[in-house]
Each structure stands twice: as structure tokens, then as C-alpha cells.
Write a protein that holds these residues in place. Structure first.
Motif, mmCIF file in Angstrom:
data_model
loop_
_atom_site.group_PDB
_atom_site.id
_atom_site.type_symbol
_atom_site.label_atom_id
_atom_site.label_comp_id
_atom_site.label_asym_id
_atom_site.label_seq_id
_atom_site.Cartn_x
_atom_site.Cartn_y
_atom_site.Cartn_z
ATOM 1 N N UNK A 157 47.401 41.654 41.547
ATOM 2 C CA UNK A 157 46.256 40.775 41.816
ATOM 3 C C UNK A 157 45.864 40.829 43.290
ATOM 4 N N UNK A 158 46.837 40.914 44.172
ATOM 5 C CA UNK A 158 46.547 41.031 45.600
ATOM 6 C C UNK A 158 45.807 42.338 45.870
ATOM 7 N N UNK A 159 46.252 43.429 45.256
ATOM 8 C CA UNK A 159 45.563 44.716 45.416
ATOM 9 C C UNK A 159 44.124 44.607 44.930
ATOM 10 N N UNK A 160 43.917 43.983 43.787
ATOM 11 C CA UNK A 160 42.562 43.833 43.241
ATOM 12 C C UNK A 160 41.668 43.028 44.186
ATOM 13 N N UNK A 161 42.233 42.041 44.865
ATOM 14 C CA UNK A 161 41.459 41.249 45.830
ATOM 15 C C UNK A 161 41.118 42.050 47.080
#
Length: 90
Positions: A11-15
Motif C-alpha cells: 500500500x505504501x508503494x501504491x501511494x
């Protein structure tokens, strides 16, 4: 706990790399689409990054480098956009 760590870091990567041109797969825990560029909508995506959960955590935390993991075959990549080195470590 392991599953949650994988999903949280995905999720951090997607953000940090919003977009839908690369699919990042960490079976069996998760998959995301990220990185700006042409959006993929049907069939097998042309830009795929896939790895085991322990490798994903090591990459995301900076314990191993992108080039090393790809060269050693710990990360499978396909497609011209399937390079996450600009976004890792998180």
C-alpha cells in the motif's frame, strides 16, 4: 503479522508510485498496480514484478538492493516499465 507487513508495504508503494502501468505481485498475500504510465485493463499485464514475501520485505526495507535481487533471480520482472528501483526502499 507477516501478511499484514507485506500488504502494508504494498500500500505504501501504491501511494508513492501512483498509477496502473505495473502490476506488483507478492503471492499469496497481495498484488497492486502502480507506477505512472499507460493503464492496463485486460488480460495479462505487460509489466509485471513478482517475488516471494520475504524478498518483498527485504527490498521495501532496504536490506537488499533492486539490481541484486533481479540479477540473482529473486525478483521476476517482465516489461519495459517493470523497474521499481526508483521507488525502493520505502
Amino acid at each position: 503479522m507477516f501478511r499484514e507487513a507485506v500488504r502494508t508495504l504494498l500500500a505504501v508503494l501504491a501511494e508513492r508510485a501512483p498509477g496502473r502501468s505495473v502490476e506488483v505481485r507478492v503471492p499469496p498475500y497481495g498484488a497492486i498496480q502502480c507506477v505512472p504510465g499507460p493503464r492496463h485493463t485486460r488480460g495479462n499485464p505487460p509489466n509485471v514484478v513478482e517475488m516471494a514475501p520475504d524478498i518483498w520485505l527485504a527490498l521495501a526495507l532496504g536490506r537488499i538492493g533492486w539490481a541484486e535481487a533481479v540479477t540473482d533471480g529473486r525478483v521476476q520482472v517482465s516489461g519495459v516499465r517493470a523497474d521499481l528501483s526508483a521507488f525502493l526502499p520505502l
